[in-house]
Design an enzyme around this catalytic site. Structure first.
Site: not given
Ligand SMILES: *Cc1c(COP(=O)(O)O)cnc(C)c1O
Length: 366
Positions: A9
């Site tokens: 993220k």
């Molecule tokens: C947010 C997150 C996801 C999922 O991502 P999306 O965009 O919501 O599908 C997967 N793995 C980790 C470690 C995350 O922080």
């Protein structure tokens, strides 16, 4: 996942904070961000906005219900524009307060509210980039590539879908979910139906509904907004829905899916460690398992998106019996010694809104 908070993220939120501040500076405006987090989003958003001159950020998390690493990644970042609020409630309570604050913004006295959740378009946009980058390393665009993506809100994988629409030859996208498998139930059986939430070893994918999925549905219905309103209405009334057969078949030309439970997640972490000496975090392990099960062609390279550093999820790694001791990377090595700053508030919308309006101007009243 090699950014400041060790989850993918960061990639989008580091850009988002800077873009936002650049535009606000030009316009001579300020905004307030209010967000809810059950883990990774909050710290990545705070890291992304901590240097923003024109942004004040308030992140709500459920008091005593996030892991210590995740809490400390938020509460040890100090700045007059950074506010951590621990709510005496659960994650849904936090999210509800954010939603209600968007619905009635009068407590902000004219300052604008901005969302940084996974439907934020700038986040999706930033995520498109690494699909291109990866494909180019592997012989693209002359050669097709496939991706397996650990999925919760369908944001990261939707970026892959957009990369393909932009012309990148992606021949397969695998939706890899944990036991919270609403997307897998759609992809495998054309049923989009809400079920109870399960707590898993991959908590960043613990969702009941995938907020970006509506965007794929929109395309599958020829970008007919009215049709989507109808579907989502029936969904909200608890009915769930299926789409017409030819639309579902169209989606299945590109997407495959798998739901992976906690036991299989741990097995995969152990297996990959044995095979390559690499310790995976539980979300990434789900992507690997799904890639191995669902891959369509051995001639086409399969890329699995690694979404977090394993040190953030020690429970899963321990359960998998991986002997290797994990260490926090250098920039976080003193995380457990740092001071924390956080305000505990009751589970009341009024209390939260009062706090925001008291501190929304770099710690001063709005
Ligand atoms: C947010 C997150 C996801 C999922 O991502 P999306 O965009 O919501 O599908 C997967 N793995 C980790 C470690 C995350 O922080």
């Amino acid at each position: 996942f090699h950014g400041p908070t060790l989850a993918f993220k960061d990639f989008a939120l580091q850009l988002l904070g800077r873009l936002l501040d650049y535009v606000l500076e030009k316009r001579g405006e300020r905004v307030v961000i209010v967000g809810a987090t059950s883990g990774d989003t909050g710290s990545a958003a705070i890291e992304g906005c901590k240097h923003c001159e024109n942004v004040d950020i308030f992140i709500l998390h459920p008091h005593n219900r996030v892991s210590e690493v995740q809490r400390r990644q938020m509460t040890t970042i100090f700045g007059e524009n950074i506010h951590n609020i621990a709510i005496e409630g659960n994650f849904d309570d936090c999210q509800e307060m954010v939603k209600n604050s968007f619905a009635d913004q009068s407590f902000l006295k004219g300052t604008r509210l901005v969302a940084v959740n996974s439907i934020n378009w700038a986040r999706i946009m930033a995520q498109i980039v690494y699909y291109f980058h990866a494909a180019l390393q592997l012989g693209g665009p002359a050669r097709s590539v496939a991706f397996s993506v650990p999925t919760g809100n369908f944001g990261d994988i939707f970026a892959g879908y957009l990369a393909r629409n932009m012309g990148l030859p992606i021949n397969q996208l695998i939706v890899a979910t944990n036991r919270n498998d609403i997307l897998h139930r759609f992809m495998s059986g054309n049923q989009y139906v809400k079920e109870a939430l399960h707590a898993t070893l991959s908590p960043s994918m613990d969702i009941m509904v995938s907020s970006n999925f509506e965007r794929l549905l929109f395309d599958l219905h020829g970008r007919n907004g009215a049709a989507i309103v109808g579907l989502m209405d029936s969904f909200k009334q608890g009915g769930g829905f299926s789409v017409e057969q030819e639309r579902w078949t169209e989606a299945r030309k590109l997407f495959d899916s798998l739901a992976v439970d906690d036991a299989q997640t741990c097995e995969t972490i152990a297996e990959v460690y044995e095979q390559c000496g690499e310790v995976l975090d539980p979300h990434t392990a789900i992507g690997v398992k799904a890639a191995r099960e669902c891959r369509r062609s051995l001639d086409i390279p399969m890329v699995i998106l690694g979404t977090a550093h394993p040190v953030k999820f020690p429970d899963a790694v321990e359960k998998a019996g991986v002997g290797k001791a994990l260490e926090l990377p250098a920039h976080l090595s003193d995380l457990f010694e740092r001071n924390e700053r956080c305000t505990v508030l009751p589970n009341e919308l009024k209390a939260v809104q009062a706090f925001v309006s008291q501190h929304g101007n770099r710690g001063k009243p709005l």
